[in-house]
Design a protein around this motif. Structure first.
Motif, PDB file in Angstrom:
ATOM      1  N   ASP A  88       2.299   6.715  -5.508  1.00 24.36           N
ATOM      2  CA  ASP A  88       1.614   6.948  -6.898  1.00 24.36           C
ATOM      3  C   ASP A  88       2.876   7.347  -8.049  1.00 24.36           C
ATOM      4  OD1 ASP A  88      -0.512   7.414  -8.502  1.00 24.36           O
ATOM      5  OD2 ASP A  88      -0.525   9.609  -8.157  1.00 24.36           O
ATOM      6  N   GLN A 106       0.841  -1.300   0.044  1.00 26.15           N
ATOM      7  CA  GLN A 106       0.113   0.145  -0.109  1.00 26.15           C
ATOM      8  C   GLN A 106       0.878   1.296   0.075  1.00 26.15           C
ATOM      9  OE1 GLN A 106      -3.303   0.227  -0.282  1.00 26.15           O
ATOM     10  NE2 GLN A 106      -2.842   2.388  -0.699  1.00 26.15           N
ATOM     11  N   ASP A 118       0.664   4.350  -2.363  1.00 26.89           N
ATOM     12  CA  ASP A 118       0.838   5.913  -1.750  1.00 26.89           C
ATOM     13  C   ASP A 118       1.582   6.730  -2.458  1.00 26.89           C
ATOM     14  OD1 ASP A 118      -1.220   4.823  -0.243  1.00 26.89           O
ATOM     15  OD2 ASP A 118       0.043   4.841   1.501  1.00 26.89           O
TER      16      ASP A 118
END
Length: 403
Positions: free
Chosen positions: A123, A117, A121
């Motif tokens: 990106d 994750q 985050d």
């Protein structure tokens, strides 16, 4: 490479107080590639000791990799966290990626998920596809299909040629298992568009086969819809065709029991039973369509075998029985061909001739030569001979030898 980094090892010349962090990292990378784990770790730690420099994230990730290779996984993870904490758009997600892999390798999905994750985050498009695929699989393993589907769809949507097709295949498999072939078709089609067939033929073939399976499942649904629920009246025009198509397609998906029930249903419907039976028998009807098969006792057995999908087993039983009978004939034939004929020689000779004609019967069948070979070998063994007991080309080339 040594088992653990030796921080107290020799310090390279670039590690002086005024050393450039970029030069330190470059020298550390070179040492790591040369297998000098201790000096490399010392240089990466030297960069970290310089504080918040632009090379801090790179040095932390480099240290994590060196420590991981040396077997100090916990220290490597701590270095990964340092790199992530910098928020660096390039080395931050790479460190999160590395951290996730260490947890997956250790069989710790609950700790791998937050690391993946963290990759999302950041990106960074370069690292989104593998992270999305990993998160989808973790959610799927945990039984959370909705979350997994969302990640799989996002992975396909990235357009990544490596991870997009893998995500499409995984999601399609789950959709097919859930009875959603139309959605599986859409995701597989999208996945196929991402693959260069020339450069990745196996990946293309994998998705293409899955696409074909999705079409089969969709066809099964359509054929079943044409028949309606069990007990419903069958359309006399298309019903027999739907019965045949559904019954012959279901076994391709491993659903033989359902196929048998479809044949049974069609044969039990007086309105279409005749047409269904004709379709069931299309592959084993006699060459002479006008021939009367009413007296062929095996016809109902073959018909039932086709309807139940057990024809290979039936063929195996029949050939086994035939080969057994020929084995017995071989022994009797050998006895009649050896020594002087006993009393009742005429009857014995006649019986021998009858056996000779019997073993010539299947000559024109596709499996006839194989049976003849088996018979000839059994006959040779029964006669105790090292040479063939029958002439070349028997039984077509020459008649059965007389005693």
């Amino acid at each position: 490479m040594s088992d653990t980094p030796d921080a107290a090892g020799p310090t390279p010349h670039a590690a002086g107080p005024a050393a450039d962090p970029a030069l330190l990292c470059e020298e550390a990378r070179r040492l790591a590639e040369a297998g000098e784990a201790g000096p490399a770790a010392a240089l990466f730690e030297r960069v970290l000791a310089l504080g918040d420099t632009p090379l801090r994230a790179q040095a932390a990730l480099g240290l994590a990799v060196v420590l991981d290779d040396a077997g100090d996984v916990e220290a490597a993870r701590e270095a990964d966290r340092e790199a992530i904490a910098t928020g660096d758009p390039e080395y931050g997600p790479r460190a999160a990626y590395h951290l996730a892999l260490t947890h997956e390798r250790a069989g710790e999905p609950g700790l791998a998920a937050p690391a993946w994750q963290a990759v999302l985050d950041f990106d960074n498009p370069a690292y989104l596809p593998p992270a999305l695929l990993a998160l989808a699989r973790l959610a799927d393993d945990a039984g959370d299909f909705d979350t997994a589907r969302g990640h799989w769809e996002e992975a396909v949507a990235t357009g990544d040629a490596e991870y997009g097709p893998l995500a499409a295949h995984d999601l399609a498999q789950r959709l097919l298992e859930r009875g959603e072939p139309a959605r599986a078709l859409r995701i597989l089609t999208a996945g196929l568009r991402l693959i260069d067939r020339e450069s990745a033929p196996y990946a293309y073939a994998r998705l293409a086969v899955a696409l074909g399976i999705a079409y089969l499942d969709q066809a099964i649904g359509a054929f079943g819809a044409a028949l309606g629920e069990p007990g419903a009246a069958t359309d006399g025009d298309v019903g027999p065709l739907a019965v045949e198509l559904l019954a012959r397609t279901l076994p391709l998906r491993g659903r033989g029991a359902e196929a048998r029930e479809v044949w049974r249903r069609g044969l039990a419907d007086p309105g279409v039973a005749g047409q269904v039976r004709a379709r069931l028998r299309r592959d084993f009807a006699p060459e002479d369509e006008d021939a009367d098969t009413a007296d062929l006792w095996w016809e109902p057995v073959v018909e039932q075998s086709v309807a139940e999908g057990t024809l290979p087993a039936l063929a195996g039983e029949a050939f086994g029985a035939l080969d057994h009978m020929y084995a017995l004939l071989a022994v009797r034939y050998a006895e009649g061909a050896s020594g002087e004929p006993p009393a009742g020689a005429g009857e014995a000779r006649e019986a021998h001739e009858v056996m000779g004609r019997a073993v010539r019967v299947p000559s024109g069948y596709a499996w006839g030569p194989l049976l003849h070979e088996s018979f000839a070998e059994r006959l040779r063994l029964a006669m105790g001979s090292s040479d063939p007991a029958l002439p070349p080309g028997w039984p077509d080339a020459e008649p059965v030898p007389e005693t």
